[in-house]
Write a protein that holds these residues in place. Structure first.
Motif, mmCIF file in Angstrom:
data_model
loop_
_atom_site.group_PDB
_atom_site.id
_atom_site.type_symbol
_atom_site.label_atom_id
_atom_site.label_comp_id
_atom_site.label_asym_id
_atom_site.label_seq_id
_atom_site.Cartn_x
_atom_site.Cartn_y
_atom_site.Cartn_z
ATOM 1 N N SER A 1 32.853 41.534 0.038
ATOM 2 C CA SER A 1 33.654 42.706 0.414
ATOM 3 C C SER A 1 33.828 43.649 -0.767
ATOM 4 O O SER A 1 33.814 44.872 -0.598
ATOM 5 N N GLN A 2 33.978 43.100 -1.959
ATOM 6 C CA GLN A 2 34.106 43.950 -3.142
ATOM 7 C C GLN A 2 32.820 44.729 -3.382
ATOM 8 O O GLN A 2 32.858 45.928 -3.711
ATOM 9 N N VAL A 3 31.671 44.077 -3.212
ATOM 10 C CA VAL A 3 30.392 44.761 -3.397
ATOM 11 C C VAL A 3 30.215 45.851 -2.346
ATOM 12 O O VAL A 3 29.748 46.950 -2.654
ATOM 13 N N CYS A 4 30.617 45.585 -1.106
ATOM 14 C CA CYS A 4 30.527 46.613 -0.052
ATOM 15 C C CYS A 4 31.412 47.814 -0.387
ATOM 16 O O CYS A 4 30.992 48.961 -0.230
ATOM 17 N N TYR A 5 32.615 47.541 -0.841
ATOM 18 C CA TYR A 5 33.532 48.614 -1.212
ATOM 19 C C TYR A 5 32.962 49.436 -2.369
ATOM 20 O O TYR A 5 32.982 50.672 -2.335
ATOM 21 N N LEU A 6 32.444 48.767 -3.397
ATOM 22 C CA LEU A 6 31.882 49.480 -4.536
ATOM 23 C C LEU A 6 30.641 50.270 -4.134
ATOM 24 O O LEU A 6 30.423 51.378 -4.634
ATOM 25 N N THR A 7 29.835 49.728 -3.237
ATOM 26 C CA THR A 7 28.655 50.447 -2.769
ATOM 27 C C THR A 7 29.061 51.717 -2.034
ATOM 28 O O THR A 7 28.427 52.768 -2.192
ATOM 29 N N ASN A 8 30.123 51.637 -1.252
ATOM 30 C CA ASN A 8 30.645 52.808 -0.559
ATOM 31 C C ASN A 8 31.069 53.878 -1.570
ATOM 32 O O ASN A 8 30.735 55.057 -1.428
ATOM 33 N N ARG A 9 31.790 53.463 -2.602
ATOM 34 C CA ARG A 9 32.230 54.420 -3.627
ATOM 35 C C ARG A 9 31.039 55.008 -4.380
ATOM 36 O O ARG A 9 31.032 56.198 -4.714
ATOM 37 N N LYS B 1 27.994 55.512 -3.228
ATOM 38 C CA LYS B 1 27.336 56.493 -2.364
ATOM 39 C C LYS B 1 28.114 57.806 -2.316
ATOM 40 O O LYS B 1 27.529 58.885 -2.362
ATOM 41 N N ARG B 2 29.445 57.700 -2.229
ATOM 42 C CA ARG B 2 30.265 58.925 -2.201
ATOM 43 C C ARG B 2 30.152 59.682 -3.520
ATOM 44 O O ARG B 2 30.018 60.916 -3.520
ATOM 45 N N LEU B 3 30.215 58.986 -4.639
ATOM 46 C CA LEU B 3 30.116 59.661 -5.933
ATOM 47 C C LEU B 3 28.727 60.247 -6.150
ATOM 48 O O LEU B 3 28.595 61.315 -6.765
ATOM 49 N N THR B 4 27.701 59.592 -5.656
ATOM 50 C CA THR B 4 26.350 60.121 -5.782
ATOM 51 C C THR B 4 26.216 61.431 -5.022
ATOM 52 O O THR B 4 25.616 62.395 -5.527
ATOM 53 N N GLU B 5 26.780 61.481 -3.828
ATOM 54 C CA GLU B 5 26.754 62.732 -3.062
ATOM 55 C C GLU B 5 27.545 63.819 -3.778
ATOM 56 O O GLU B 5 27.137 64.987 -3.793
ATOM 57 N N HIS B 6 28.668 63.449 -4.372
ATOM 58 C CA HIS B 6 29.472 64.418 -5.107
ATOM 59 C C HIS B 6 28.688 64.960 -6.299
ATOM 60 O O HIS B 6 28.696 66.173 -6.564
#
Length: 86
Positions: free
Chosen positions: A22-30, A32-37
């Protein structure tokens, strides 16, 4: 920019919300968002530094999971569709 990009939260049962997966999924989500930013704001160096810190944390968690349980590691890498640190 997509605000709530989710990485399949259904992968993790409710009992395992603090698990490595779950921690890896959460970090992957962050990540992806930062990469788009950063695609929009390429000179935002503080966000870039934060991205590198998050990538390092995810890498350490994946190495830990690889050492402890290789089957769970391979399942997680397969479900998230990214190449792990090994």
């Amino acid at each position: 920019m997509i605000k709530n990009l989710s990485v399949r939260p259904s992968l993790i049962p409710r009992e395992q919300r603090g698990s490595v997966e779950s921690q890896v999924c959460y970090l992957t989500n962050r990540i992806k968002r930062l990469t788009e930013h950063l695609d929009l704001h390429g000179r935002d160096y503080s966000s870039q530094r934060g991205l590198w810190k998050i990538v390092g944390k995810r890498k350490r968690l994946l190495i830990y999971l690889f050492k402890k349980d290789k089957l769970r590691y391979k399942n997680l890498i397969g479900q998230l569709d990214f190449r792990g640190p090994r």
